[in-house]
Structure formats: structure tokens, C-alpha cells
Write a protein that holds these residues in place. Structure first.
Motif: not given
Length: 407
Positions: A125-129, A150-158, A160-168
Motif C-alpha cells: 500500500r505504501d511501498r511500491c515494488p 493467482a496471488q502474484v496476479a492479485a499483487l500485481r493488480d493491487a 497497479a490500482r494503488r500506484h498506477r504502475t504495473r511492475p514486471p
């Protein structure tokens, strides 16, 4: 960035911006922003590791550092299932989010899988990988990993929503040394059966990750095995770690590349970062020189070149200040700063050209002279070549500039 006097270097950037006319600054700003992101804003890379206990996450962290760090990481923030650690090595720091796979222990009594997922999402939430590594033992690609992906996908999508970036997302197969035949345990695994099994494991993981994440994913097969005795490395069977790091560096934001390249010490990655820094600085120097700035262009060019040399030195693991960069430039035989020398050459060349051509030549001279200085810094700091070899590379840049006098 403790190894660089960030405050003094910010003053250098401010000096450049305050002494460049607005018409020049508008062309210079994109390149200057790149230089600033690499050097002034440099920070530790932030890597999220997703994988079950025993998948080799700690060993992977140690392999990247080239020293045992994962056992002593400082906790930055903790949740029941996701924990941020900061690992300090001789080259710098790396921030790692360690998440656990579903169905594992290590959570508060009575906690459910859904709570573990929620806790992992809270950790970002406060630190973006900057990147997500899905770590799995090579022998486990046939086990049920759908929920973990599925956990990886959920983490990636979260993220993207929080930090407006989609990490590789990168797949990392560990412990390939244990694949059959087990007696072929030492890299580079020159055995047809071993190579076939490694390739098959990579193929299967890539297929499963692409299906779950709905996009192609790069997968690396690695061995991270290192054994220490009394603090000394006695067995080193790392394999493909350099390739993983080099690719990882390419995907990181500029702000994290310099420190990641320094931490891992992978020369191929360092060379790519240094090349990008040299290109931006040389282009910026050309923009400045293209429009003569009375009594100011010399210190501006020198200031940019000092930033470039400082960044390359830091990338190579050196502690270097603005004064240290000037000392290096002086050791190359440029007594009053490269900017002054390059500008004087440009003025001399302009005499050979038709009226109005002086600015064009100045831009070319500034570009190739700065490029040569960057190559000299790479040779000295990253490749550990003697100052004489570095000086030769600078001379090659000057020769390229001198070639501009030819019709």
C-alpha cells in the motif's frame, strides 16, 4: 545514497538550470531529467518475492549480493504474511518484500488464506515494488501452483490500482542443480539430459505463468548455491544469476538502476546503465554547446560531465564526490575541466568553417568529447583499467571531434 554527496550534486544540477537560457533549457531538460533520475534520485531497488517456504528466496537474495545477507535483513514493515526487509551489502542496499505462498504456516493462529492475501496486498500500500519475482524450485513446476500464481496476479493488480504502475513479473526457477541427473551439480551443467530437464522446467513455468497472468513472462533458471566457512566463501555454484540481474536492471525505473547495478556488481548490467547515462549527458552537452552562452558554457559543460563521472564511479562501487570527479578528470590530463577544453577545441575548429557553422561544430565536439570522457570513466571505474587506458579513450573522443574539421 550515502556514498555520494547528494546535496552537493543537487547544487550542481541547480547551477546548470539557473545558468542556461530558457531557449536552451527547454531542449536540455529531458536529458537533464534523465541524468537527475539516475544520480540525484538514486535509491535501493524494491523487489517483491513471491514463493513458498523453501523455494530458495533467501538464497536468491544472497546470490544477488554475492555475500550472506538474507539472514540479517533489517525489517522495514511487517504484516502477518508480507514483510519488507532492507538488506545492506558492501555495494549498497536492496529492499525485498517477502510474501508466503498460500496454504503455509507462519500466520497468526486461525488466519485463513484470504487473510494472508489481504495482508500481502496491505504490504504494497505504501511501498511500491519495482518488480515481482515468482520463485519456485525447478522440481516443483509440476505441483499445484495455480493459487500461488493467482496471488502474484492479485499483487500485481493491487500495485497497479494503488500506484498506477504495473511492475514486471519474472519467473525464477531455483535449485536447477538438483534436477536429474543429480550428479551433474556443478555449472555450467554440460550434460544433454540436464539441459533438457532445465529447458522443460522453464517451458512449463512460462506456460503456466502466461496463462495465469494473461501475458508472456520471462523465466530464468538459476542456481544460487553458496557455502561459507568462517565467513569465507568456499563453494560457489551460482549459475545464471548475472543474466537474471542484467534483465532485472533493464526493467527497473532509472532511480533504482544505479544502486541495483552497484549492489549486484554484474558488469553487463553496469555497462548498460553507464551507456544510458553517457548518452544522455553527451546529448545534453551538445544541446548546451549548440547555442553559445557567453562566459557560461564552459562551467555548464563541466558540471554535466562531473555528474556523469560521479554516477559511473558510484555504479562501480566507489565513493566519489564532486571534487573526486574533478580529480579524475584532471588525472586524464584535462587541467581545468573537460568542458573548458572541449569548448576551446570547438572555437578553434570554427575558424575552418563557413560563417555561422561554429555552433554546429561546437555541439559535435561537446557530444564526442563528453562521450569519450564517459568511456574513459567506464574503463577506469567499471573495467578497472589503468588511467593510461582511460586517457586513450578520451583521446579517441577528441579525435572524433577533430574529424569534424574535414570537409
Amino acid at each position: 545514497m550515502k556514498e555520494i554527496d547528494r546535496t552537493r550534486l543537487k547544487e550542481v544540477v541547480q547551477f546548470i538550470r539557473s545558468h542556461v537560457p530558457q531557449v536552451v533549457l527547454s531542449r536540455l531538460e529531458p536529458e537533464l531529467a534523465v541524468i537527475e533520475s539516475y544520480i540525484i534520485n538514486a535509491r535501493p531497488a524494491r523487489i517483491a518475492l513471491v514463493g513458498r517456504r523453501g523455494s530458495g528466496k533467501s538464497s536468491l537474495v544472497n546470490a544477488i549480493f554475492g555475500e550472506p545477507r538474507a539472514e540479517t535483513g533489517a525489517v522495514l514493515a511487517t504484516t502477518p504474511a508480507g514483510t519488507w526487509y532492507q538488506y545492506e551489502g558492501s555495494g549498497g542496499a536492496l529492499e525485498v518484500l517477502d510474501t508466503r505462498g498460500l496454504g503455509e504456516g507462519g500466520r497468526p493462529e486461525g488466519a485463513e488464506d484470504e487473510e494472508a492475501v489481504a495482508a500481502n496486498l496491505k504490504a504494497v500500500r505504501d511501498r511500491c515494488p519495482d518488480a515481482i519475482l515468482f520463485v519456485i524450485k525447478a522440481a516443483d513446476v509440476d505441483v499445484w501452483i495455480h493459487e500461488d500464481l493467482a496471488q502474484v496476479a492479485a499483487l500485481r493488480d493491487a500495485i497497479a490500482r494503488r500506484h498506477r504502475t504495473r511492475p514486471p513479473v519474472i519467473g525464477v526457477l531455483t535449485q536447477v542443480d538438483l534436477l536429474s541427473p543429480a550428479d551433474v551439480a556443478t555449472p555450467p551443467y554440460d550434460d544433454p539430459e540436464k539441459q533438457a530437464n532445465i529447458a522443460l522446467a522453464k517451458e512449463k513455468l512460462a506456460e503456466r505463468m502466461a496463462l495465469s497472468l494473461e501475458q508472456p513472462v520471462r523465466v530464468f533458471a538459476t542456481s544460487a548455491y553458496m557455502r561459507y566457512r568462517d565467513g569465507e566463501l568456499v563453494v560457489d555454484r551460482r549459475w545464471n544469476i548475472d543474466e537474471l540481474v542484467a534483465y532485472l536492471v533493464e526493467t527497473l525505473p532509472n532511480e533504482a538502476q544505479l544502486t541495483m547495478g552497484r549492489v549486484a556488481g554484474v558488469r553487463s548490467a553496469q555497462m548498460k546503465i553507464a551507456g544510458a547515462l553517457i548518452q544522455s549527458t553527451a546529448s545534453a552537452a551538445a544541446a548546451v554547446a549548440a547555442t553559445p552562452i557567453p562566459l557560461a558554457d564552459m562551467p555548464i559543460l563541466t558540471a554535466m560531465q562531473v555528474l556523469m563521472v560521479t554516477g559511473i564511479a558510484y555504479l562501480a562501487g566507489r565513493r566519489l564526490s564532486r571534487e573526486g570527479a574533478m580529480e579524475f578528470i584532471g588525472a586524464l590530463g584535462v587541467n581545468v575541466g573537460a568542458g573548458f577544453a572541449l569548448r576551446e577545441v570547438a572555437r578553434g575548429l570554427s575558424k575552418w568553417l563557413v560563417p555561422g557553422g561554429g555552433s554546429l561544430v561546437s555541439a559535435g565536439v561537446a557530444y564526442w568529447g563528453t562521450y569519450g570522457l564517459g568511456q574513459a570513466a567506464v574503463a577506469y571505474y567499471i573495467e578497472n583499467q589503468p588511467i593510461a587506458a582511460a586517457r586513450k579513450l578520451l583521446e579517441q573522443g577528441r579525435e572524433k571531434a577533430n574529424s569534424l574539421r574535414k570537409p
